[in-house]
Design a protein around this motif. Structure first.
Motif, PDB file in Angstrom:
ATOM      1  N   GLY A 128       0.813  -1.207   0.000  1.00 12.61           N
ATOM      2  CA  GLY A 128       0.000   0.000   0.000  1.00 12.61           C
ATOM      3  C   GLY A 128       0.847   1.257   0.000  1.00 12.61           C
ATOM      4  O   GLY A 128       0.475   2.274  -0.603  1.00 12.61           O
ATOM      5  N   PHE A 129       2.009   1.194   0.661  1.00 13.99           N
ATOM      6  CA  PHE A 129       2.907   2.343   0.686  1.00 13.99           C
ATOM      7  C   PHE A 129       3.618   2.497  -0.660  1.00 13.99           C
ATOM      8  O   PHE A 129       3.880   3.614  -1.109  1.00 13.99           O
ATOM      9  CB  PHE A 129       3.894   2.205   1.841  1.00 13.99           C
ATOM     10  N   PRO A 140      -3.014   5.727   6.447  1.00 19.06           N
ATOM     11  CA  PRO A 140      -2.137   4.793   5.735  1.00 19.06           C
ATOM     12  C   PRO A 140      -2.328   4.766   4.234  1.00 19.06           C
ATOM     13  O   PRO A 140      -1.519   4.152   3.545  1.00 19.06           O
ATOM     14  CB  PRO A 140      -2.577   3.453   6.330  1.00 19.06           C
ATOM     15  N   ASN A 141      -3.389   5.416   3.705  1.00 14.92           N
ATOM     16  CA  ASN A 141      -3.751   5.035   2.333  1.00 14.92           C
ATOM     17  C   ASN A 141      -4.368   6.139   1.476  1.00 14.92           C
ATOM     18  O   ASN A 141      -5.020   5.834   0.483  1.00 14.92           O
ATOM     19  CB  ASN A 141      -4.745   3.864   2.381  1.00 14.92           C
ATOM     20  N   ASP A 142      -4.176   7.402   1.821  1.00 13.63           N
ATOM     21  CA  ASP A 142      -4.768   8.480   1.029  1.00 13.63           C
ATOM     22  C   ASP A 142      -3.684   9.316   0.369  1.00 13.63           C
ATOM     23  O   ASP A 142      -2.573   9.445   0.895  1.00 13.63           O
ATOM     24  CB  ASP A 142      -5.626   9.406   1.892  1.00 13.63           C
ATOM     25  N   VAL A 143      -4.030   9.913  -0.760  1.00 16.48           N
ATOM     26  CA  VAL A 143      -3.183  10.919  -1.396  1.00 16.48           C
ATOM     27  C   VAL A 143      -3.932  12.243  -1.336  1.00 16.48           C
ATOM     28  O   VAL A 143      -5.110  12.323  -1.705  1.00 16.48           O
ATOM     29  CB  VAL A 143      -2.856  10.551  -2.854  1.00 16.48           C
ATOM     30  N   HIS A 162      13.883   1.728   2.137  1.00 17.30           N
ATOM     31  CA  HIS A 162      13.963   2.787   1.132  1.00 17.30           C
ATOM     32  C   HIS A 162      12.572   3.353   0.831  1.00 17.30           C
ATOM     33  O   HIS A 162      12.402   4.568   0.673  1.00 17.30           O
ATOM     34  CB  HIS A 162      14.588   2.247  -0.152  1.00 17.30           C
ATOM     35  N   ILE A 163      11.577   2.466   0.774  1.00 18.84           N
ATOM     36  CA  ILE A 163      10.195   2.915   0.558  1.00 18.84           C
ATOM     37  C   ILE A 163       9.749   3.797   1.716  1.00 18.84           C
ATOM     38  O   ILE A 163       9.147   4.859   1.523  1.00 18.84           O
ATOM     39  CB  ILE A 163       9.254   1.704   0.401  1.00 18.84           C
ATOM     40  N   ARG A 164      10.040   3.356   2.923  1.00 19.43           N
ATOM     41  CA  ARG A 164       9.667   4.123   4.123  1.00 19.43           C
ATOM     42  C   ARG A 164      10.294   5.520   4.087  1.00 19.43           C
ATOM     43  O   ARG A 164       9.621   6.514   4.373  1.00 19.43           O
ATOM     44  CB  ARG A 164      10.106   3.371   5.374  1.00 19.43           C
ATOM     45  N   LYS A 165      11.563   5.609   3.719  1.00 19.51           N
ATOM     46  CA  LYS A 165      12.245   6.902   3.653  1.00 19.51           C
ATOM     47  C   LYS A 165      11.583   7.805   2.627  1.00 19.51           C
ATOM     48  O   LYS A 165      11.310   8.985   2.908  1.00 19.51           O
ATOM     49  CB  LYS A 165      13.722   6.702   3.301  1.00 19.51           C
TER      50      LYS A 165
END
Length: 275
Positions: A85-86, A125-128, A209-212
């Motif tokens: 999801g991220f 966790p899941n919106d733009v 890396h995704i988290r960063k």
């Protein structure tokens, strides 16, 4: 213009199933998995009549908006698969940056501020968000296929030409933002951005890396938040997301609280109280 995959996506084995109208792209993707589809299948439509958001909320997609689901079939732990999801949020934000002309971001009462220069921010966790209002939502659903494999449907809904008005939070659309972009153009960019970010994720090994990257786009980071969790409200300051992508708050007592699931409210709404 018809829906098409980016050349990078097609060359990496992703496939496309396009519809004029569907009930739910997630439901179609999971059905394809049960029928034996190997995954890496995009199911897309400009109209969705029975889509769902988090916690069973309805998510209608009127004609001209984008409903897209990527089916992934994986043998990795579902806890790791959930972090896709991220990857989806990052990919959509990258795609929006690529196809939407630059514009000013202003502070909104319940959203991000764009203070780090991001036109499109990611709300855990899941919106733009765009200009502090919800532009898109992401929903992951999974199904166990056998003892080794599970199907993960990564649903992405974007308000391209219209947005819902009967919702308890600010919402917007690309049309309102003045973007001359249709669903097909956005999907082309999304399929390309996904290919780049899924390589970075690398089966979960590149989650750091995704988290960063996600934190560089995080809405409300360092600000006051209120999170509704199972009927209770936790208040404090949004510190970070941890290595498992849980929402980390320093509460009003100075304690660190890690939240795996909940509804987040920022700024003025957090101060007034999350209802």
């Amino acid at each position: 213009m018809a829906f098409t995959l980016a050349p990078t996506s097609a060359s990496e084995g992703f496939r496309l199933e396009a519809h004029d109208s569907v009930g739910s792209t997630n439901a179609i993707a999971l059905e394809r998995a049960r029928q034996g589809d190997p995954g890496r299948l995009w199911v897309v439509s400009k109209k969705q009549e029975s889509g769902r958001g988090r916690r069973g909320r309805s998510w209608a997609t009127p004609e001209g908006n984008l409903a897209a689901t990527l089916l992934m079939v994986t043998d990795c732990d579902l806890k790791i698969a959930a972090t896709l999801g991220f990857v989806a949020g990052l990919s959509l934000a990258d795609a929006l940056d690529a196809v939407v002309p630059g514009g000013r971001i202003r502070i909104a009462p319940d959203g991000g501020s764009g203070e780090r220069g991001n036109r499109f921010e990611l709300k855990w966790p899941n919106d733009v968000l765009a200009e502090g209002a919800k532009l898109a939502g992401i929903l992951l659903e999974s199904a166990v296929l056998d003892r080794q494999r599970a199907a993960v449907a990564i649903g992405i809904g974007v308000n391209v030409v219209a947005y819902p008005h009967d919702v308890p939070y600010p919402a917007t659309s690309l049309d309102v933002l003045g973007a001359n972009c249709d669903a097909e153009t956005l999907f082309l960019a999304l399929s390309d951005a996904w290919s780049q970010n899924i390589r970075l994720w690398n089966g979960g090994q590149g989650l750091g890396h995704i988290r960063k990257r996600w934190l560089e786009r995080a809405a409300g980071l360092g600000g006051e938040v209120a999170v509704r969790v199972d009927g209770d409200v936790v208040r404090g300051v949004f510190e970070t997301i941890d290595e498992d992508c849980r929402f980390v708050i320093r509460n009003t007592k100075g304690e660190i609280v890690r939240i795996a699931a909940g509804d987040v409210h920022f700024g003025a709404v957090a101060s007034a109280g999350a209802q």
